[in-house]
Scaffold this active site. Structure first.
Site, short mmCIF file in Angstrom:
data_model
loop_
_atom_site.label_atom_id
_atom_site.label_comp_id
_atom_site.label_asym_id
_atom_site.label_seq_id
_atom_site.Cartn_x
_atom_site.Cartn_y
_atom_site.Cartn_z
N GLU A 291 0.85 -1.20 0.00
CA GLU A 291 0.00 0.00 0.00
C GLU A 291 0.88 1.24 0.00
OE1 GLU A 291 -2.85 0.33 3.27
OE2 GLU A 291 -2.92 2.50 2.98
N ARG B 25 0.38 10.33 -0.12
CA ARG B 25 0.63 11.40 0.85
C ARG B 25 1.84 12.23 0.48
NH1 ARG B 25 -0.24 8.16 6.55
NH2 ARG B 25 -1.99 6.99 5.73
N THR C 290 -4.59 5.96 1.18
CA THR C 290 -5.01 7.36 1.35
C THR C 290 -5.82 7.84 0.13
OG1 THR C 290 -2.86 7.60 2.47
CG2 THR C 290 -4.23 9.56 2.35
N LYS D 160 -11.47 -1.84 6.03
CA LYS D 160 -10.34 -1.46 6.89
C LYS D 160 -10.91 -0.77 8.12
CE LYS D 160 -6.98 2.33 6.84
NZ LYS D 160 -5.82 2.92 6.18
C1 3PG Z 1 -1.97 5.11 8.27
O1 3PG Z 1 -2.80 5.27 7.40
O2 3PG Z 1 -1.17 5.99 8.65
C2 3PG Z 1 -1.91 3.77 8.81
O3 3PG Z 1 -2.99 3.55 9.61
C3 3PG Z 1 -0.64 3.45 9.49
O4 3PG Z 1 -0.76 3.62 10.82
P1 3PG Z 1 0.47 3.20 11.70
O5 3PG Z 1 1.60 4.14 11.36
O6 3PG Z 1 -0.03 3.42 13.11
O7 3PG Z 1 0.80 1.78 11.39
#
Ligand code: 3PG
Length: 214
Positions: free
Chosen positions: A46, A50, A74, A134
Site C-alpha cells: 500500500e 501522501r 489514502t 479497513k
Molecule cells: C496510516 O494510514 O497511517 C496507517 O494507519 C498506518 O498507521 P500506523 O503508522 O499506526 O501503522
C-alpha cells in the site's frame, strides 16, 4: 502476480498477515523497498498518496517489480482512484468511506478496502457492496474490543485493522475471527529507507510471516 487480472479485496487481505502502509519520500527508494518487502514474503504494497512522489513510485514498482502488487493508500477522491489506477495500482485503501470513492474505484477496476470506524460507516459501505473493510484508526478507535462488539451485528463483515498496529499487538487482532489481516507502517521505517537498509525491511517483513492465521 504480474498479470493485470482484477483482484478482490479478500484476495488482497488473504495474501499475507500484514499489508504494509508505505510513505515514500524519494522515487529512488521505491524499487529497492518493494524488492525488500517481496524478499520477506510481503507482496501487497500500500503506497500512500501522501507525498508528491507517490504516483511515480507506483509506476516504477509496477514496471520493475512484477512480484509485487501495487496498491494505493489514502485514496480520498475519485481523482485519487483514477490517478492510482493509471499509475499501475491494482487495489486501493481509503481512510474513510464515501459512495463517490466506492463508485470511482469500481469504475476504474480497483479493489477497495474502505476505511470505517463506526457502525454507520460499515452500513454505508455494505449498502454499496463492500464487506471487506479497513478498521481505521484501529487501536485509537477501540481495538480488539471494538472488533468483538462488531462481530455480533456485522457478522458478515471482515476487517483489516490499521492504525497503531505493531508486531507486538498484531497477533491479538489476527486471532479474532472477523480479522483477515492487519495494516501497519512498521515494516517500512523511514530511517531504514533513508539509510538504504533494505535488509532491515526484509527482516521486518519476514517476521510478520509468523503472524499467519492458522
Ligand atoms: C496510516 O494510514 O497511517 C496507517 O494507519 C498506518 O498507521 P500506523 O503508522 O499506526 O501503522
Amino acid at each position: 502476480m504480474s498479470t493485470s487480472t482484477s483482484l478482490t479485496a479478500l484476495q488482497v487481505m488473504q495474501d499475507a498477515p500484514v499489508i504494509p502502509v508505505i510513505v515514500l519520500q524519494d522515487v529512488a527508494h521505491a524499487v529497492p523497498m518493494a524488492r525488500a518487502l517481496v524478499a520477506g514474503g510481503v507482496r501487497m504494497l500500500e503506497i500512500t498518496l501522501r507525498t508528491p512522489q507517490a504516483l511515480a513510485c507506483m509506476e516504477r514498482i509496477a514496471a520493475e517489480v512484477p512480484e509485487a502488487v501495487v496498491g494505493a493508500g489514502t485514496v480520498r477522491s475519485a481523482a485519487d482512484a483514477a490517478a492510482a489506477a493509471k499509475a499501475g495500482a491494482r487495489f486501493s485503501v481509503s481512510p474513510g468511506y464515501t459512495s463517490t470513492v466506492g463508485r470511482a474505484c469500481k469504475d476504474v477496476g480497483l479493489a477497495l478496502l474502505p476505511g470505517v470506524a463506526t457502525g454507520s460507516e460499515i452500513m454505508m459501505a455494505q449498502e454499496d457492496g463492500y464487506t471487506e473493510l479497513k478498521f481505521f484508526p484501529a487501536m485509537q478507535a477501540g481495538g480488539p474490543a471494538m472488533l468483538k462488539a462488531w462481530s455480533g451485528p456485522f457478522f458478515d463483515v471482515r476487517f483489516c485493522p490499521t492504525g497503531g498496529v505493531t508486531q507486538a499487538n498484531a497477533a491479538e487482532l489476527l486471532a479474532l475471527p472477523n480479522v483477515v489481516c492487519v495494516g501497519g507502517s512498521w515494516l517500512v521505517p523511514q530511517d531504514a529507507m533513508e539509510a538504504g537498509d533494505w535488509a532491515r525491511i526484509t527482516a521486518l517483513a519476514a517476521q510478520t510471516q509468523a503472524l499467519r492465521k492458522a
